[in-house]
Design an enzyme around this catalytic site. Sequence first.
Site, PDB file in Angstrom:
ATOM      1  N   SER A   1      79.737 -57.543  92.388  1.00 59.10           N
ATOM      2  CA  SER A   1      78.117 -58.156  92.560  1.00 59.10           C
ATOM      3  C   SER A   1      77.232 -57.676  92.194  1.00 59.10           C
ATOM      4  O   SER A   1      77.440 -56.389  91.421  1.00 59.10           O
ATOM      5  CB  SER A   1      77.742 -57.863  94.335  1.00 59.10           C
ATOM      6  OG  SER A   1      76.358 -58.722  94.453  1.00 59.10           O
TER       7      SER A   1
ATOM      8  N   TYR B   1      75.737 -53.413 102.279  1.00 64.39           N
ATOM      9  CA  TYR B   1      76.836 -54.281 100.734  1.00 64.39           C
ATOM     10  C   TYR B   1      76.571 -53.553  99.791  1.00 64.39           C
ATOM     11  O   TYR B   1      77.572 -53.888  98.773  1.00 64.39           O
ATOM     12  CB  TYR B   1      75.927 -55.031 101.210  1.00 64.39           C
ATOM     13  CG  TYR B   1      76.646 -56.989 100.463  1.00 64.39           C
ATOM     14  CD1 TYR B   1      77.495 -57.031 100.559  1.00 64.39           C
ATOM     15  CD2 TYR B   1      75.734 -56.804  99.170  1.00 64.39           C
ATOM     16  CE1 TYR B   1      77.978 -58.582  99.898  1.00 64.39           C
ATOM     17  CE2 TYR B   1      76.538 -57.919  98.109  1.00 64.39           C
ATOM     18  CZ  TYR B   1      77.673 -58.623  98.681  1.00 64.39           C
ATOM     19  OH  TYR B   1      78.038 -59.918  97.918  1.00 64.39           O
TER      20      TYR B   1
HETATM   21  P1  NAD Z   1      82.211 -66.968 101.704  1.00 63.81           P
HETATM   22  O1  NAD Z   1      81.683 -66.071 103.036  1.00 63.81           O
HETATM   23  O2  NAD Z   1      81.921 -68.233 101.642  1.00 63.81           O
HETATM   24  O3  NAD Z   1      83.344 -66.782 101.881  1.00 63.81           O
HETATM   25  C1  NAD Z   1      84.017 -65.653 102.258  1.00 63.81           C
HETATM   26  C2  NAD Z   1      85.606 -65.743 102.075  1.00 63.81           C
HETATM   27  O4  NAD Z   1      86.435 -64.089 102.208  1.00 63.81           O
HETATM   28  C3  NAD Z   1      85.688 -66.621 102.991  1.00 63.81           C
HETATM   29  O5  NAD Z   1      87.108 -67.688 103.276  1.00 63.81           O
HETATM   30  C4  NAD Z   1      86.152 -65.424 104.591  1.00 63.81           C
HETATM   31  O6  NAD Z   1      87.005 -65.794 105.660  1.00 63.81           O
HETATM   32  C5  NAD Z   1      86.788 -64.262 103.544  1.00 63.81           C
HETATM   33  N1  NAD Z   1      87.158 -63.207 104.429  1.00 63.81           N
HETATM   34  C6  NAD Z   1      86.062 -61.956 104.660  1.00 63.81           C
HETATM   35  N2  NAD Z   1      86.732 -60.663 104.937  1.00 63.81           N
HETATM   36  C7  NAD Z   1      88.391 -61.876 105.297  1.00 63.81           C
HETATM   37  C8  NAD Z   1      89.063 -60.584 106.156  1.00 63.81           C
HETATM   38  N3  NAD Z   1      88.336 -59.402 106.510  1.00 63.81           N
HETATM   39  N4  NAD Z   1      90.210 -60.413 105.445  1.00 63.81           N
HETATM   40  C9  NAD Z   1      90.129 -61.679 104.537  1.00 63.81           C
HETATM   41  N5  NAD Z   1      89.479 -62.511 104.578  1.00 63.81           N
HETATM   42  C10 NAD Z   1      87.983 -62.730 104.163  1.00 63.81           C
HETATM   43  O7  NAD Z   1      81.209 -65.764 100.968  1.00 63.81           O
HETATM   44  P2  NAD Z   1      81.007 -66.198  99.273  1.00 63.81           P
HETATM   45  O8  NAD Z   1      79.947 -66.076  98.792  1.00 63.81           O
HETATM   46  O9  NAD Z   1      82.122 -66.612  98.748  1.00 63.81           O
HETATM   47  O10 NAD Z   1      81.844 -64.609  98.688  1.00 63.81           O
HETATM   48  C11 NAD Z   1      82.872 -64.320  97.873  1.00 63.81           C
HETATM   49  C12 NAD Z   1      83.521 -62.903  97.488  1.00 63.81           C
HETATM   50  O11 NAD Z   1      81.715 -63.458  96.240  1.00 63.81           O
HETATM   51  C13 NAD Z   1      82.613 -61.467  98.501  1.00 63.81           C
HETATM   52  O12 NAD Z   1      83.216 -60.674  97.768  1.00 63.81           O
HETATM   53  C14 NAD Z   1      80.632 -61.735  98.235  1.00 63.81           C
HETATM   54  O13 NAD Z   1      80.388 -60.733  98.336  1.00 63.81           O
HETATM   55  C15 NAD Z   1      81.014 -61.878  96.409  1.00 63.81           C
HETATM   56  N6  NAD Z   1      79.608 -61.975  96.274  1.00 63.81           N
HETATM   57  C16 NAD Z   1      78.681 -63.439  96.398  1.00 63.81           C
HETATM   58  C17 NAD Z   1      78.091 -63.830  95.917  1.00 63.81           C
HETATM   59  C18 NAD Z   1      76.547 -64.905  97.099  1.00 63.81           C
HETATM   60  O14 NAD Z   1      75.391 -65.084  96.593  1.00 63.81           O
HETATM   61  N7  NAD Z   1      77.277 -66.435  97.399  1.00 63.81           N
HETATM   62  C19 NAD Z   1      76.938 -63.212  95.333  1.00 63.81           C
HETATM   63  C20 NAD Z   1      77.781 -61.706  94.890  1.00 63.81           C
HETATM   64  C21 NAD Z   1      79.240 -61.195  95.326  1.00 63.81           C
END
Ligand code: NAD
Length: 259
Positions: free
Chosen positions: A142, A155
Amino acid sequence: MSLPRHALVTGGSSGIGKAIAQRLASAGHSVTICGRDSARLQEAAKDLSDHGAPVTSLIADVSDPRQVRELVRQAVETNGPIGILVNNAGRNGGGKTAELTDELWRDVLSTNLDSVFYVTREVLARGGIHEVDHGRIINIASTAGKQGVLLAAPYSASKHGVVGFTKAVGKELAPQGIAMNAVCPGYVETPMASRVRQAYAGAWDTTEAEVLSAFEAKIPLGRYSTPDEVASLVEYLTTEGAASITAQALNVCGGLGNF
Ligand code: NAD
């Protein structure tokens, strides 16, 4: 060019991970996704398949090293040696630091950082990545892994850890022909993004719409990135042309961060 390989995408049932699974399957790779919830996984697998991107789905909590070991074993048994690992699973989490519980701190750190170590170690040790040409490991960190985010100390700490892990292990793996990078999204419209806006709306006693406007105002592009924009960089990093990019942390953030 992209040699077809077996790609394991953690947390591929939602948001960014699902978009990555879609892109990699559409590019001809065999894709395995994992998550903790069987119904959500099945729904995502059906949706991906309906869009011409068939995937194998396996249940696993990536913050548990025993489940990670079984996940990698089953993935290899089903689709062969893993050539591409995308450590995507993650969660948001924060608040006022004086009020953070041990449980929240540990869960954010273990979900976002310990999991990246567990899955990477297992794929290196028993996932067969050394048997495959153009091995790639891509960690979804991130921009919060490069700068502090207000009210998100666990985070930010976890994502700084992912960036540091990537830079160190990327150097270790380069002589073995495996490239490892972090992709650092800024604000991306996913279910997590909505949860984050709700948390800030509560903390600032305002509405989710106001929080959205405040966040958009910080992004030079003027909008959130899409999951597919993140997935397209991940797909590029799996190509042969990206072989010399390793041990880096690359932003997809509409100009939010330029570091
Ligand atoms: P999301 O909540 O839509 O998806 C997260 C996924 O991770 C889900 O499928 C969930 O079931 C899975 N997950 C969570 N904990 C888990 C575990 N212990 N074991 C197995 N699966 C698990 O979120 P997203 O926004 O798609 O995030 C995906 C990645 O991108 C994350 O690492 C997040 O930190 C990162 N990210 C997201 C953003 C944003 O703005 N959405 C920004 C920067 C980074």
